[in-house]
Design an enzyme around this catalytic site. Sequence first.
Site, PDB file in Angstrom:
ATOM      1  N   ARG A  45      43.837  38.509  38.753  1.00  0.00           N
ATOM      2  CA  ARG A  45      44.857  38.277  37.714  1.00  0.00           C
ATOM      3  C   ARG A  45      45.297  39.609  37.116  1.00  0.00           C
ATOM      4  NH1 ARG A  45      41.098  34.009  36.630  1.00  0.00           N
ATOM      5  NH2 ARG A  45      40.186  35.120  34.852  1.00  0.00           N
ATOM      6  N   LYS A 135      54.569  32.810  21.514  1.00  0.00           N
ATOM      7  CA  LYS A 135      55.186  31.632  22.124  1.00  0.00           C
ATOM      8  C   LYS A 135      54.285  30.415  21.954  1.00  0.00           C
ATOM      9  CE  LYS A 135      54.861  29.799  26.302  1.00  0.00           C
ATOM     10  NZ  LYS A 135      54.869  29.626  27.769  1.00  0.00           N
ATOM     11  N   GLU A 176      59.322  26.783  21.806  1.00  0.00           N
ATOM     12  CA  GLU A 176      59.589  26.254  23.157  1.00  0.00           C
ATOM     13  C   GLU A 176      59.363  24.752  23.270  1.00  0.00           C
ATOM     14  OE1 GLU A 176      57.196  27.911  26.349  1.00  0.00           O
ATOM     15  OE2 GLU A 176      58.362  26.882  27.870  1.00  0.00           O
ATOM     16  N   LYS A 218      63.411  28.631  23.068  1.00  0.00           N
ATOM     17  CA  LYS A 218      63.212  28.614  24.526  1.00  0.00           C
ATOM     18  C   LYS A 218      63.263  27.170  24.997  1.00  0.00           C
ATOM     19  CE  LYS A 218      59.880  29.920  28.101  1.00  0.00           C
ATOM     20  NZ  LYS A 218      59.050  31.028  28.578  1.00  0.00           N
TER      21      LYS A 218
HETATM   22  P1  13P Z   1      58.748  28.549  33.874  1.00  0.00           P
HETATM   23  O1  13P Z   1      60.011  29.389  33.831  1.00  0.00           O
HETATM   24  O2  13P Z   1      57.991  28.701  35.162  1.00  0.00           O
HETATM   25  O3  13P Z   1      59.009  27.143  33.475  1.00  0.00           O
HETATM   26  O4  13P Z   1      57.772  29.171  32.803  1.00  0.00           O
HETATM   27  C1  13P Z   1      58.249  29.467  31.545  1.00  0.00           C
HETATM   28  C2  13P Z   1      57.198  29.234  30.546  1.00  0.00           C
HETATM   29  O5  13P Z   1      56.848  30.127  29.805  1.00  0.00           O
HETATM   30  C3  13P Z   1      56.612  27.889  30.444  1.00  0.00           C
HETATM   31  O6  13P Z   1      55.881  27.793  29.256  1.00  0.00           O
END
Ligand code: 13P
Length: 338
Positions: A45, A135, A176, A218
């Site tokens: 990772r 986030k 998000e 987001k």
């Molecule tokens: P994806 O663009 O692969 O959906 O990932 C964005 C993300 O941060 C999901 O929490």
Amino acid sequence: MTTELQATVDALVQQGKGILAADESGPTIAKRFKAIGVESTEENRRAWRSLILAAPGLGQYISGVILYEETLAQNGDDGEPLPQLAARQGIVPGIKVDAGKCPLALAPGDEITLGLDGLAQRLDGYKQQGARFAKWRAVYNVSDVLPSRAAIEANAEALARYAAVCQAQGVVPIVEPEVLIDGDHSMARCAEVTQAVLHEVFHALRRHQVALEHMLLKPSMVVPGKAHAQQAAPAEVAAHTLRVLRRTVPAAVPGINFLSGGQSPVEATANLDAMNRLGALPWSLSFSYGRALQDTAMQAWRGQSANARRAQEALLQRARLNGAASCGQYSASMESAG
Ligand code: 13P
């Protein structure tokens, strides 16, 4: 505090740039690695995330990167802490702070995101490690009856409380709410759910005194479910998504950075481009993609350090194309030009 938040927003919202989501949780990164035959060890990772952050010139198209807790404490190949490497590239380091989701009790099929307990203290530590934004992801399963009102309200409340804690700590929150692409629902159903979700999220943000000027949204795009018989062209996705956003997102929000949510890299780019071609918008409209930015690069890498350069070039190419899409200047012919 306000100056600090504003400086971070200004650094994140830049013409022609977007955000790289590299904050996959343990189980998620294991799934991505499995697809390329790589075992998810701490070293693998670290190797992957240091490779992408070190891609030469990445800061031309990427203004911020969302990291996972483990990554904040890891170093690049030359021993430089990864948040510092990002910052040296001109990329603001951020951190995923939610603790994942679980079933919402007594609401079959609905989920709720965890992680509010002790959030202020955790943020304090992340900030000392270099994180300037955060986030939190809420997810909504879609069917004829899902998500329930209870799920829409509970997730909005959690998102708003998270955002308030972030702003109180001088950290810019990325809010998000992800309406999932899984299922066979129509585009109209996705639009209906997305509108209800965003409406509730902005109500809750208001209730908790969150400064809209100092956050980013987001969201997912309005698209038909993956298993729906008819998929939608970029112009359609753009029109439906913008209609919902115009109805629900106040103009005070400086930037909307979409997730890719299972769209292919090319779809995600074309859809973003189509929106930015529709003319004057109150917010900057860009990307915060995980898979749609990393997938081709990961395919090129396959865990081999000998492939690092090719993987970085693949990442840079997708970042460049999405940068163009965020200005409405992408065309399919750019896909083949290296
Ligand atoms: P994806 O663009 O692969 O959906 O990932 C964005 C993300 O941060 C999901 O929490």
